[in-house]
Motif scaffolding. Structure first.
Motif: not given
Length: 326
Positions: A14-15, A17-19, A22, A25, A192, A226
């Motif tokens: 889950r971490s 797949q964020g970031g 913009s 992915q 994260l 991150r």
């Protein structure tokens, strides 16, 4: 060397797949995936994964998984910590050149200010943790190795004590170091997740994680951090061509953190150091450990733009410093 708990693997997934990106992915480069617990979790979430594994014992299962999928997973025999060795000619696997790695991954270089092209995930080996952080730092500032391809984002488990160093504030006697300043200038640093050491395999015989002792800083967890390179890192006077001088300047200043900055400038034969500090609104009695990372960048840019500073006397010591880290 690998995540033992499926629940933790889902937290990491889950971490990741964020970031910062913009757009779509980016691909995830997972180094030392071992038995592939996280790899499978990422694949189940629809993520495209490159698995870079240096231990041949784990390769058959990973390759079998690769063959069962339609291009979502690519397995490469290689060692992330032996990328771009300082040797001439061909290198013997699992050592490899980043050019070959990115060609095999099918990832092209993008401009520095573009979106993140690749996310890297893995656990830093504890015995080499500090050295690896320095090597990555030099590569970042000089846009070498993986950073030739753009603002590669690191999502790495590091010890809690090193996380405290990376995020320390000026004046923190135990944690504020050259490594602190240089990473904070270069990257956005995000915590994260924190996980107790007990969640990880710690079999020393098999090259697993050992819980490192720390007298001065807390070290009860591994921290998933991150590190996203700043888009504007090279928009001012700081460039990849002179960045090693900036790195060395910061290392020199914080080698003796209680020393006054004016004394350091005087040791560099800068007769107008006091005037320079006044222009930068830095107190003349400031100790080197009291300057914020952005102050060090402003100081470097002012020195670069002044007629009283030349890099020639730095040259040999900068090269020696880089050689030692590599």
């Amino acid at each position: 060397r690998f995540i033992a708990c499926p629940q933790l693997a889902r937290t990491v997934q889950r971490s990741l797949q964020g970031g910062a990106s913009s757009g779509p992915q980016p691909v995830i480069l997972e180094f030392a995936p071992g038995p592939g617990i996280l790899t499978r979790t990422l694949l189940n979430a629809g993520v495209r994964v490159i698995a870079l594994e240096s231990n041949s014992a784990f390769l058959p299962n990973l390759q079998s998984l690769e063959n069962s999928l339609d291009g979502q997973l690519k397995v490469i025999y290689g060692d992330f910590f032996r990328l771009d060795p300082l040797v001439t000619g061909t290198v013997k696997p699992p050592a490899m050149h980043s050019d070959k790695l990115f060609e095999t991954m099918g990832v092209a270089a993008v401009p520095w200010r573009a979106d993140v092209p690749v996310k890297v995930f893995g656990i830093l080996p504890q015995k080499k943790e500090r050295n690896i952080l320095w090597r990555l730092l030099f590569a970042l500032y000089e846009c070498n190795s993986i950073y030739k391809y753009g603002r590669v984002e690191l999502n790495i488990f590091i010890s809690e004590k090193e996380y405290k160093v990376l995020t320390a504030k000026p004046g923190d006697v135990r944690a504020y170091q050259a490594l602190t300043v240089l990473w904070q200038v270069a990257c956005e640093i995000q915590l994260l997740h924190m996980e107790p050491w007990s969640s990880f395999l710690t079999n020393l015989k098999n090259g697993g994680l050992a819980v490192p002792k720390s007298m001065w800083l807390p070290n009860d967890h591994l921290c998933l951090v991150r590190l996203t390179p700043q888009q504007n890192l090279f928009t001012g006077t700081l460039k990849p061509s002179n960045a090693s001088t900036f790195v060395f300047m910061v290392k020199q200043c914080l080698a003796k953190p209680k020393s006054r900055l004016t004394d350091r400038l005087n040791s560099w034969s800068l007769d107008n150091g006091g005037k320079l500090l006044r222009e930068l609104e830095i107190p003349k009695n400031a100790q080197t450990r009291n300057l914020y990372p952005e102050d060090y960048r402003r100081l470097f840019e002012a020195l670069q733009n002044s007629n009283m500073f030349t890099e020639t006397w730095f040259h040999d010591e900068v090269l020696e410093s880089i050689r030692n880290v590599n």
